[in-house]
Scaffold this active site. Structure first.
Site, PDB file in Angstrom:
ATOM      1  N   HIS A 149      13.759  88.566  64.938  1.00  0.00           N
ATOM      2  CA  HIS A 149      12.715  88.535  63.907  1.00  0.00           C
ATOM      3  C   HIS A 149      13.163  87.773  62.661  1.00  0.00           C
ATOM      4  CE1 HIS A 149       9.893  91.963  65.439  1.00  0.00           C
ATOM      5  NE2 HIS A 149      10.253  91.126  66.390  1.00  0.00           N
ATOM      6  N   ARG A 191      16.896  92.968  67.996  1.00  0.00           N
ATOM      7  CA  ARG A 191      15.533  92.555  67.609  1.00  0.00           C
ATOM      8  C   ARG A 191      15.505  92.004  66.183  1.00  0.00           C
ATOM      9  NH1 ARG A 191      10.534  96.225  66.407  1.00  0.00           N
ATOM     10  NH2 ARG A 191       8.784  94.833  66.876  1.00  0.00           N
TER      11      ARG A 191
HETATM   12  C1  HEM Z   1       8.701  87.080  74.169  1.00  0.00           C
HETATM   13  C2  HEM Z   1       8.040  87.529  73.120  1.00  0.00           C
HETATM   14  C3  HEM Z   1       8.260  88.913  72.565  1.00  0.00           C
HETATM   15  C4  HEM Z   1       7.281  89.794  72.228  1.00  0.00           C
HETATM   16  C5  HEM Z   1       5.791  89.564  72.328  1.00  0.00           C
HETATM   17  C6  HEM Z   1       7.937  90.985  71.763  1.00  0.00           C
HETATM   18  C7  HEM Z   1       7.279  92.119  71.325  1.00  0.00           C
HETATM   19  C8  HEM Z   1       7.884  93.342  71.113  1.00  0.00           C
HETATM   20  C9  HEM Z   1       7.183  94.563  70.811  1.00  0.00           C
HETATM   21  C10 HEM Z   1       5.683  94.707  70.630  1.00  0.00           C
HETATM   22  C11 HEM Z   1       8.103  95.550  70.753  1.00  0.00           C
HETATM   23  C12 HEM Z   1       7.844  97.047  70.491  1.00  0.00           C
HETATM   24  C13 HEM Z   1       7.603  97.310  69.020  1.00  0.00           C
HETATM   25  C14 HEM Z   1       7.097  98.721  68.847  1.00  0.00           C
HETATM   26  O1  HEM Z   1       5.904  98.937  69.039  1.00  0.00           O
HETATM   27  O2  HEM Z   1       7.885  99.621  68.552  1.00  0.00           O
HETATM   28  C15 HEM Z   1       9.402  94.958  70.993  1.00  0.00           C
HETATM   29  C16 HEM Z   1      10.588  95.636  71.002  1.00  0.00           C
HETATM   30  C17 HEM Z   1      11.818  95.027  71.153  1.00  0.00           C
HETATM   31  N1  HEM Z   1      12.062  93.671  71.224  1.00  0.00           N
HETATM   32 FE1  HEM Z   1      10.679  92.252  71.552  1.00  0.00          FE
HETATM   33  N2  HEM Z   1       9.285  90.801  71.827  1.00  0.00           N
HETATM   34  C18 HEM Z   1       9.534  89.550  72.305  1.00  0.00           C
HETATM   35  C19 HEM Z   1      10.774  88.959  72.460  1.00  0.00           C
HETATM   36  C20 HEM Z   1      11.964  89.543  72.088  1.00  0.00           C
HETATM   37  C21 HEM Z   1      13.221  88.850  71.951  1.00  0.00           C
HETATM   38  C22 HEM Z   1      13.414  87.344  72.131  1.00  0.00           C
HETATM   39  C23 HEM Z   1      14.150  89.786  71.613  1.00  0.00           C
HETATM   40  C24 HEM Z   1      15.606  89.619  71.320  1.00  0.00           C
HETATM   41  C25 HEM Z   1      16.360  88.659  71.785  1.00  0.00           C
HETATM   42  C26 HEM Z   1      13.468  91.071  71.567  1.00  0.00           C
HETATM   43  C27 HEM Z   1      14.065  92.274  71.332  1.00  0.00           C
HETATM   44  C28 HEM Z   1      13.400  93.489  71.315  1.00  0.00           C
HETATM   45  C29 HEM Z   1      14.073  94.773  71.354  1.00  0.00           C
HETATM   46  C30 HEM Z   1      15.573  95.009  71.510  1.00  0.00           C
HETATM   47  C31 HEM Z   1      13.074  95.750  71.231  1.00  0.00           C
HETATM   48  C32 HEM Z   1      13.269  97.261  71.169  1.00  0.00           C
HETATM   49  C33 HEM Z   1      13.351  97.674  69.702  1.00  0.00           C
HETATM   50  C34 HEM Z   1      13.665  99.143  69.459  1.00  0.00           C
HETATM   51  O3  HEM Z   1      13.917  99.904  70.374  1.00  0.00           O
HETATM   52  O4  HEM Z   1      13.676  99.532  68.289  1.00  0.00           O
HETATM   53  N3  HEM Z   1      12.141  90.870  71.824  1.00  0.00           N
HETATM   54  N4  HEM Z   1       9.226  93.603  71.199  1.00  0.00           N
END
Ligand code: HEM
Ligand SMILES: *[C@@H]1O[C@H](CO)[C@@H](O)[C@H](O)[C@H]1NC(C)=O
Length: 327
Positions: free
Chosen positions: A66, A62
């Site tokens: 970001h 992530r």
């Molecule tokens: C398509 C649009 C995307 C949205 C709207 C989005 C949004 C989010 C949100 C809201 C979370 C949870 C944050 C929290 O409340 O703790 C999250 C977690 C995560 N996102 Fe996304 N994301 C997107 C795309 C991506 C992409 C492109 C990647 C990487 C290639 C990614 C990787 C991750 C990962 C690995 C987590 C888990 C993080 C953790 O466990 O600490 N996301 N994302």
């Protein structure tokens, strides 16, 4: 004859090196000569961290996303806030949900001990994302290096550049297009939500309690899944530190189970489940479920593409000495 052979091999070498340099000036094996230990150190540090805590892999993947979507892949996500400036990492999109900065610091200090001032922090993040995907999913791709580090990081750059979880498929497609990523790339990269967790606040209003501001549950969510989530995320405690898995089937494996979830209406975020609301994106969800090998290959290619967004090269930016502070 010797001349001809030498000439032919020169052409061969030239065409090879041209073919591995992409439009952004990045290339595979960027540090093979200047810091041959770099990639090995990063995979060692990441491997050790992830084997203790698989959640670190989610953070590092992530983190690259970001970093790249805000001011390009320039390590701006790593810079600490100062008295006069709130940095990206302290925006609500990243704090408290994003960690793993200590892992990047550990890799950087081991690399600096071997080859000072050579390897950028932005590149370390890119390699660490790949190594994480390898640890938790066995995925592999050749990471291009050569990004330079930016000197600016502002929380105010986040809105408009990072997608919020309330986005629908059209908004997601549009935002990814601004980053030169296709709708297919968007669906492919969303598969990263096959690992890691989300805080209740990222979805509970949208999906559990106040869908479209109507005080109801999102009808596109499996009611029994919603019931489980409500038990963990009570209506009153939207600011709690409770987290739930993004992929309830295999939360620690980077695999295609995320796409299976979506077909059973068990996508967690609105931005996940919305991929089933459009013909092209839902088709790709079904293909990914059926052909994991294709998704794995596409995921690596899309990560490389994402890793070339807005990179600094040549004399732009710097090679930071410490990832948290510009030189
Ligand atoms: C398509 C649009 C995307 C949205 C709207 C989005 C949004 C989010 C949100 C809201 C979370 C949870 C944050 C929290 O409340 O703790 C999250 C977690 C995560 N996102 Fe996304 N994301 C997107 C795309 C991506 C992409 C492109 C990647 C990487 C290639 C990614 C990787 C991750 C990962 C690995 C987590 C888990 C993080 C953790 O466990 O600490 N996301 N994302
Ligand atoms: C639900 O959303 C609407 C519209 O955004 C808002 O006016 C209302 O206060 C929200 N209800 C609750 C209980 O949060």
């Amino acid at each position: 004859m010797k001349m001809i052979l030498a000439f032919l091999s020169l052409i061969f070498i030239l065409s090879f090196s041209i073919s591995i340099v992409d439009g952004a000036g990045l290339k595979v094996g960027y540090y093979w000569h200047t810091c041959p230990e770099a990639e090995g150190i990063i995979s060692d540090v990441v491997g050790k961290a992830v084997r203790v805590n698989p959640g670190d892999a989610a953070d590092l993947i992530r983190m690259h996303f970001h970093d790249c979507f805000v001011r390009g892949c320039d390590g701006s996500i790593l810079i600490d806030s100062t008295a006069g400036n709130t940095a990206e990492k302290d925006s609500p999109a990243n704090n408290p949900s994003l960690s793993g900065f200590d892992i990047i610091d550990a890799a950087k200090s081991r690399i600096e001990a071997k080859c000072p001032g050579v390897v950028s922090c932005a590149d370390i993040v890119a390699y660490a994302a790949r190594d994480s995907a390898h640890e938790v999913g066995g995925l592999m791709w050749a990471v291009e290096g050569g990004r330079r580090d930016g000197r600016i990081s502002r929380a105010s750059d986040i809105p408009g550049n990072l997608p919020p979880p309330s986005f629908d498929v059209n908004q997601l497609t549009q935002l990814f297009a601004q980053k030169q990523l296709s709708q297919d790339d968007m669906v492919t990269l969303s598969g990263a939500h096959s690992i890691g967790v989300s805080h209740c606040s990222s979805f509970s209003a949208d999906r559990l309690y106040n869908f479209s501001g109507r005080g109801v549950q999102d009808p596109s969510m499996d009611p029994s899944y919603a019931l489980q989530l409500k038990a963990k995320c009570p209506a009153s405690s939207s600011s709690s530190s409770v987290v739930v898995p993004l992929d309830p089937l295999t939360p620690n494996n980077l695999d295609v189970k995320y796409y299976v979830d979506l077909q059973y209406k068990r996508g967690l975020l609105k931005s996940d489940q919305t991929l089933m609301s459009n013909d092209a994106t839902s088709r790709l969800v079904r293909i990914n479920t059926k052909y994991p090998t294709i998704w794995r290959r596409n995921f690596g290619m899309a990560m490389v593409k994402m890793g070339s967004i807005g990179v600094l090269s040549g004399s732009q930016g710097e090679i930071r000495k410490q990832c948290r502070v510009p030189n």
